[in-house]
Design an enzyme around this catalytic site. Structure first.
Site, PDB file in Angstrom:
ATOM      1  N   ASN A  62       0.831  -1.195   0.000  1.00  0.00           N
ATOM      2  CA  ASN A  62       0.000   0.000   0.000  1.00  0.00           C
ATOM      3  C   ASN A  62       0.871   1.252   0.000  1.00  0.00           C
ATOM      4  O   ASN A  62       1.949   1.287   0.592  1.00  0.00           O
ATOM      5  CB  ASN A  62      -1.004  -0.003   1.158  1.00  0.00           C
ATOM      6  CG  ASN A  62      -0.400  -0.156   2.532  1.00  0.00           C
ATOM      7  OD1 ASN A  62       0.503  -0.947   2.752  1.00  0.00           O
ATOM      8  ND2 ASN A  62      -0.925   0.596   3.492  1.00  0.00           N
ATOM      9  N   CYS A  69     -10.189  -4.864   0.913  1.00  0.00           N
ATOM     10  CA  CYS A  69     -11.258  -3.884   1.120  1.00  0.00           C
ATOM     11  C   CYS A  69     -12.252  -3.964  -0.052  1.00  0.00           C
ATOM     12  O   CYS A  69     -12.018  -4.668  -1.040  1.00  0.00           O
ATOM     13  CB  CYS A  69     -10.681  -2.478   1.250  1.00  0.00           C
ATOM     14  SG  CYS A  69     -10.095  -1.769  -0.313  1.00  0.00           S
ATOM     15  N   CYS A 105     -10.820  -2.985  -3.526  1.00  0.00           N
ATOM     16  CA  CYS A 105      -9.937  -4.037  -4.037  1.00  0.00           C
ATOM     17  C   CYS A 105     -10.736  -5.255  -4.483  1.00  0.00           C
ATOM     18  O   CYS A 105     -10.416  -5.873  -5.497  1.00  0.00           O
ATOM     19  CB  CYS A 105      -8.895  -4.423  -2.992  1.00  0.00           C
ATOM     20  SG  CYS A 105      -7.667  -3.125  -2.740  1.00  0.00           S
ATOM     21  N   GLU A 150       0.321   5.313   0.584  1.00  0.00           N
ATOM     22  CA  GLU A 150      -0.593   6.376   1.009  1.00  0.00           C
ATOM     23  C   GLU A 150      -0.117   7.744   0.521  1.00  0.00           C
ATOM     24  O   GLU A 150       1.016   7.907   0.064  1.00  0.00           O
ATOM     25  CB  GLU A 150      -0.707   6.391   2.532  1.00  0.00           C
ATOM     26  CG  GLU A 150      -1.366   5.154   3.081  1.00  0.00           C
ATOM     27  CD  GLU A 150      -1.507   5.160   4.587  1.00  0.00           C
ATOM     28  OE1 GLU A 150      -2.190   4.268   5.094  1.00  0.00           O
ATOM     29  OE2 GLU A 150      -0.948   6.048   5.272  1.00  0.00           O
ATOM     30  N   CYS A 181      -4.225   0.878  -2.440  1.00  0.00           N
ATOM     31  CA  CYS A 181      -4.062  -0.355  -1.675  1.00  0.00           C
ATOM     32  C   CYS A 181      -3.069  -1.287  -2.360  1.00  0.00           C
ATOM     33  O   CYS A 181      -2.901  -1.260  -3.576  1.00  0.00           O
ATOM     34  CB  CYS A 181      -5.400  -1.077  -1.544  1.00  0.00           C
ATOM     35  SG  CYS A 181      -6.670  -0.162  -0.665  1.00  0.00           S
ATOM     36  N   GLU A 213      -3.243  -4.462  -2.984  1.00  0.00           N
ATOM     37  CA  GLU A 213      -3.845  -5.362  -3.959  1.00  0.00           C
ATOM     38  C   GLU A 213      -3.950  -4.701  -5.324  1.00  0.00           C
ATOM     39  O   GLU A 213      -3.603  -5.294  -6.345  1.00  0.00           O
ATOM     40  CB  GLU A 213      -5.246  -5.810  -3.492  1.00  0.00           C
ATOM     41  CG  GLU A 213      -5.239  -6.618  -2.216  1.00  0.00           C
ATOM     42  CD  GLU A 213      -5.370  -5.796  -0.939  1.00  0.00           C
ATOM     43  OE1 GLU A 213      -5.828  -6.340   0.070  1.00  0.00           O
ATOM     44  OE2 GLU A 213      -4.986  -4.595  -0.945  1.00  0.00           O
TER      45      GLU A 213
END
Length: 160
Positions: A62, A112, A115, A64, A73, A75
């Site tokens: 990930n 999430c 994703c 940010e 993210c 994924e």
């Protein structure tokens, strides 16, 4: 009115040591990728390893950004990299390890919602289920044979 019941099924391993050799190696790659996370705001690190049908392994973590939601993210970092660099390859397996930076987490952490939708797009596009393994930093590993277990009512292009 009628009611429908949707059930899902997962395999649960007590630890990554119960995985077969190749799957254990891929989860270890996801754990290593987690160390490359850039998560100064959430302090929640996620690492991913994807196995493609051409034998390539793609990693992601990930990333940010202070301008939320500009980050991405792990994924989706890995999936989009695979789609960009290996557009003809199919995703066979996806391994996820996630945990706060300051403590061990035993709970398996699934992808999430955003994703899940991205994984669904690739699973539908390639017409092949993607096996998804996920864990915290230690402890149990959950395995889903398809994204459909995590998102049983898929939204896809047939609705557009």
């Amino acid at each position: 009115m009628k009611q429908i019941t949707i059930t899902t099924s997962f395999s649960v391993y007590d630890s990554l040591n119960e995985l077969n050799g190749d799957d254990k190696d891929l989860m270890l790659k996801a754990i290593e990728a987690r160390k490359n996370a850039y998560a100064p705001y959430s302090k929640f690190n996620v690492g991913v390893a994807i196995l493609l049908d051409n034998g390539q392994v793609v990693l992601g973590s990930n990333q940010e950004n202070a301008a939320y939601p500009s980050g991405l993210c792990a994924e989706r970092v890995a999936i989009f990299y695979a789609g960009s660099n290996y557009p003809e390859a199919k995703i066979l397996k996806l391994f996820i390890s996630a945990s706060p930076a300051d403590k061990e987490l035993e709970n398996p952490i699934p992808p999430c919602g955003a994703c899940r939708q991205s994984i669904a797009e690739y699973e539908i596009k390639q017409d092949l289920d993607i096996e998804i393994f996920f864990m915290g930093s230690i402890g149990e590993v959950y395995k889903s044979n398809s994204l459909k277990n995590l998102l049983p009512l898929l939204f896809d292009k047939k609705y557009l």
